[in-house]
Motif scaffolding. Sequence first.
Motif, PDB file in Angstrom:
ATOM      1  N   PHE A 314      51.888  36.503  43.178  1.00  0.00           N
ATOM      2  CA  PHE A 314      51.079  36.608  41.957  1.00  0.00           C
ATOM      3  C   PHE A 314      50.075  37.753  42.121  1.00  0.00           C
ATOM      4  N   PRO A 315      49.685  38.394  41.013  1.00  0.00           N
ATOM      5  CA  PRO A 315      48.698  39.474  41.130  1.00  0.00           C
ATOM      6  C   PRO A 315      47.295  38.942  41.430  1.00  0.00           C
ATOM      7  N   LEU A 316      46.387  39.841  41.716  1.00  0.00           N
ATOM      8  CA  LEU A 316      44.974  39.502  41.847  1.00  0.00           C
ATOM      9  C   LEU A 316      44.318  39.978  40.557  1.00  0.00           C
ATOM     10  N   LEU A 317      43.835  39.048  39.772  1.00  0.00           N
ATOM     11  CA  LEU A 317      43.287  39.410  38.469  1.00  0.00           C
ATOM     12  C   LEU A 317      42.089  38.530  38.174  1.00  0.00           C
ATOM     13  N   GLY A 318      40.937  39.165  38.133  1.00  0.00           N
ATOM     14  CA  GLY A 318      39.712  38.410  37.844  1.00  0.00           C
ATOM     15  C   GLY A 318      38.556  38.965  38.652  1.00  0.00           C
ATOM     16  N   PRO A 341      50.105  46.129  29.318  1.00  0.00           N
ATOM     17  CA  PRO A 341      49.260  45.769  28.176  1.00  0.00           C
ATOM     18  C   PRO A 341      48.469  44.477  28.380  1.00  0.00           C
ATOM     19  N   ARG A 342      49.137  43.474  28.926  1.00  0.00           N
ATOM     20  CA  ARG A 342      48.478  42.169  29.074  1.00  0.00           C
ATOM     21  C   ARG A 342      47.347  42.254  30.098  1.00  0.00           C
ATOM     22  N   THR A 343      47.567  43.057  31.153  1.00  0.00           N
ATOM     23  CA  THR A 343      46.516  43.206  32.173  1.00  0.00           C
ATOM     24  C   THR A 343      45.315  43.949  31.590  1.00  0.00           C
ATOM     25  N   GLY A 344      45.590  45.051  30.907  1.00  0.00           N
ATOM     26  CA  GLY A 344      44.491  45.833  30.316  1.00  0.00           C
ATOM     27  C   GLY A 344      43.652  44.971  29.398  1.00  0.00           C
ATOM     28  N   GLU A 345      44.318  44.207  28.538  1.00  0.00           N
ATOM     29  CA  GLU A 345      43.589  43.368  27.586  1.00  0.00           C
ATOM     30  C   GLU A 345      42.865  42.220  28.290  1.00  0.00           C
ATOM     31  N   ALA A 346      43.462  41.678  29.360  1.00  0.00           N
ATOM     32  CA  ALA A 346      42.806  40.579  30.086  1.00  0.00           C
ATOM     33  C   ALA A 346      41.500  41.061  30.720  1.00  0.00           C
ATOM     34  N   VAL A 347      41.536  42.253  31.315  1.00  0.00           N
ATOM     35  CA  VAL A 347      40.304  42.769  31.934  1.00  0.00           C
ATOM     36  C   VAL A 347      39.273  43.068  30.841  1.00  0.00           C
ATOM     37  N   ALA A 348      39.725  43.642  29.734  1.00  0.00           N
ATOM     38  CA  ALA A 348      38.783  43.945  28.642  1.00  0.00           C
ATOM     39  C   ALA A 348      38.187  42.649  28.067  1.00  0.00           C
ATOM     40  N   ASP A 349      38.995  41.592  27.985  1.00  0.00           N
ATOM     41  CA  ASP A 349      38.470  40.292  27.514  1.00  0.00           C
ATOM     42  C   ASP A 349      37.395  39.791  28.471  1.00  0.00           C
ATOM     43  N   LEU A 350      37.714  39.852  29.741  1.00  0.00           N
ATOM     44  CA  LEU A 350      36.778  39.355  30.758  1.00  0.00           C
ATOM     45  C   LEU A 350      35.440  40.093  30.663  1.00  0.00           C
ATOM     46  N   ILE A 351      35.513  41.417  30.567  1.00  0.00           N
ATOM     47  CA  ILE A 351      34.280  42.216  30.514  1.00  0.00           C
ATOM     48  C   ILE A 351      33.536  41.979  29.198  1.00  0.00           C
ATOM     49  N   SER A 352      34.285  41.644  28.158  1.00  0.00           N
ATOM     50  CA  SER A 352      33.644  41.372  26.859  1.00  0.00           C
ATOM     51  C   SER A 352      33.111  39.945  26.775  1.00  0.00           C
ATOM     52  N   GLY A 353      33.295  39.165  27.842  1.00  0.00           N
ATOM     53  CA  GLY A 353      32.671  37.838  27.860  1.00  0.00           C
ATOM     54  C   GLY A 353      33.609  36.661  27.719  1.00  0.00           C
ATOM     55  N   THR A 354      34.934  36.916  27.669  1.00  0.00           N
ATOM     56  CA  THR A 354      35.868  35.786  27.588  1.00  0.00           C
ATOM     57  C   THR A 354      36.316  35.426  29.003  1.00  0.00           C
ATOM     58  N   PRO A 355      35.985  34.213  29.476  1.00  0.00           N
ATOM     59  CA  PRO A 355      36.421  33.868  30.839  1.00  0.00           C
ATOM     60  C   PRO A 355      37.939  33.895  30.931  1.00  0.00           C
ATOM     61  N   LEU A 356      38.439  34.340  32.064  1.00  0.00           N
ATOM     62  CA  LEU A 356      39.891  34.421  32.237  1.00  0.00           C
ATOM     63  C   LEU A 356      40.450  33.069  32.644  1.00  0.00           C
ATOM     64  N   ASP A 357      41.360  32.559  31.849  1.00  0.00           N
ATOM     65  CA  ASP A 357      42.060  31.357  32.281  1.00  0.00           C
ATOM     66  C   ASP A 357      43.539  31.665  32.107  1.00  0.00           C
ATOM     67  N   LEU A 358      44.058  32.397  33.058  1.00  0.00           N
ATOM     68  CA  LEU A 358      45.421  32.885  32.895  1.00  0.00           C
ATOM     69  C   LEU A 358      46.407  31.793  33.275  1.00  0.00           C
ATOM     70  N   TYR A 359      46.733  30.990  32.266  1.00  0.00           N
ATOM     71  CA  TYR A 359      47.832  30.016  32.340  1.00  0.00           C
ATOM     72  C   TYR A 359      47.549  28.816  33.233  1.00  0.00           C
ATOM     73  N   THR A 360      47.116  29.031  34.451  1.00  0.00           N
ATOM     74  CA  THR A 360      46.730  27.923  35.312  1.00  0.00           C
ATOM     75  C   THR A 360      45.478  28.394  36.013  1.00  0.00           C
ATOM     76  N   LYS A 361      44.451  27.622  35.900  1.00  0.00           N
ATOM     77  CA  LYS A 361      43.181  28.100  36.454  1.00  0.00           C
ATOM     78  C   LYS A 361      43.345  28.470  37.932  1.00  0.00           C
ATOM     79  N   GLY A 362      42.921  29.642  38.253  1.00  0.00           N
ATOM     80  CA  GLY A 362      42.909  30.040  39.661  1.00  0.00           C
ATOM     81  C   GLY A 362      44.188  30.683  40.162  1.00  0.00           C
ATOM     82  N   ALA A 363      45.262  30.654  39.387  1.00  0.00           N
ATOM     83  CA  ALA A 363      46.542  31.164  39.905  1.00  0.00           C
ATOM     84  C   ALA A 363      46.447  32.626  40.348  1.00  0.00           C
ATOM     85  N   PHE A 364      45.656  33.427  39.618  1.00  0.00           N
ATOM     86  CA  PHE A 364      45.562  34.853  39.942  1.00  0.00           C
ATOM     87  C   PHE A 364      44.199  35.204  40.554  1.00  0.00           C
TER      88      PHE A 364
END
Length: 370
Positions: A314-318, A341-364
């Motif tokens: 799995f990637p490291l994302l967060g 695309p999904r990675t770019g948007e996930a990082v932008a969401d995180l920085i914009s204040g949306t906590p990352l919960d990518l499918y299973t908490k903690g997987a990435f």
Amino acid sequence: MKEHILILGGGVIGLSTAFSLSRRGYNVTILEKNSCGGQASGAAAGMLAPFSEISEDPDPFFKFCLDSLRMFREWQDEIKKISKSDFEYTESGSIHAVYHESDILSLESRIAWQKNFGSEAEIIDGDRLKSLEPNISDEVVAAIYSKEESHVFAPDYVKALKVACEKNGVTIYENLEDVHIKSWQQELVVQTTHGQSFTADRLVICSGAWTQQLESIFNIKIPVFPIRGQICAYELDNEKVNHIVTTSQGYLVPKSNGTLVNGASEDIAGFSTNVTEKGISRLIHWNKHILPFLKTKQPYHTWAGLRPATQDGFPLLGSLEESPHIIFATGHYRNGILLSPRTGEAVADLISGTPLDLYTKGAFHPERFS
Ligand code: FAD
Ligand code: GLY
């Protein structure tokens, strides 16, 4: 004033992250030690193929890949519009071929779970297989036909992403040779051997196969390893190949420029991007069992790239728990182009204040190995 974000690494992941952040108005700088897209991203076959690449289980990684595939059409349109650069994006569909009756059962179970994710894949054989892919070998007994899988011409895609970033105001520094993080806990300072110094509000680590080199700086375990992929391309004459064709031994991707990309090895060779006789001859040897006309052809071009593999796949994302201004987006292994695309948007969401919960908490989670 929006925050200033530094991105370490200008591969497809760094560029996509920069693109997503820049269109939300962030002030973004990419620091690339060599050239943007000059490593794994420029070497990729460009398949957008979650169903073919992930055969076993619908885990969080598969869901991440599928979401990204379904973003791609709109995403690539926007990159073309902003960059005014063209690149191949073909919704070709794919054929995954098997050679033994006993393998059909595994195709059936694969299709069964994939249908739960909206896949319209079907098992084909005989005349239907031949009508879709006329040159496929008679040795193939059946195949999964997936209409949704697509591909891009990766080197051109990455070039266009870079132009789109620049048009959106991203500042890009290339050929920095050595980039090191001087401090990060209080003040964030990144320096180059040429004496340049950069500060920012946040740092996004997109350094691909080289990320483990940052372990001692962050004092966490970062098990990201380079896995070399050796790959080659044929020039087609009039032979027709309509789809991405995959088997358990490799893949063939027909490009609109009349070439057929054939990959790829998975070898451990440190940071070497050399091509070996053994690596390429294994691909060539197998090809006659997929497309027999390749028996009389030799590749006109061979190359290799380093996939960023992780210990658990799995990637490291967060972000880091104690230092949320340090964000990791790396370890995309065989699917970084697909996942851009999904990675770019996930990082932008995180920085914009949306906590990352990518499918299973903690997987990435980037600290899950520490
Ligand atoms: P890279 O493209 O390697 O970029 C990382 C960048 O970081 C590099 O440019 C490097 O110079 C820079 N860097 C490193 N350390 C530092 C530092 N300290 N400071 C500044 N810069 C730094 N994926 C797909 O989705 N579909 C495919 O069909 C596909 N085919 C592939 C075929 C092959 C042969 C290979 C090798 C890979 C393939 N991949 C494919 C995988 C895909 O290429 C990778 O997952 C993706 O490119 C990873 O992107 P990245 O930006 O993380 O890494
Ligand atoms: N995804 C194809 C490869 O990594 O070779």
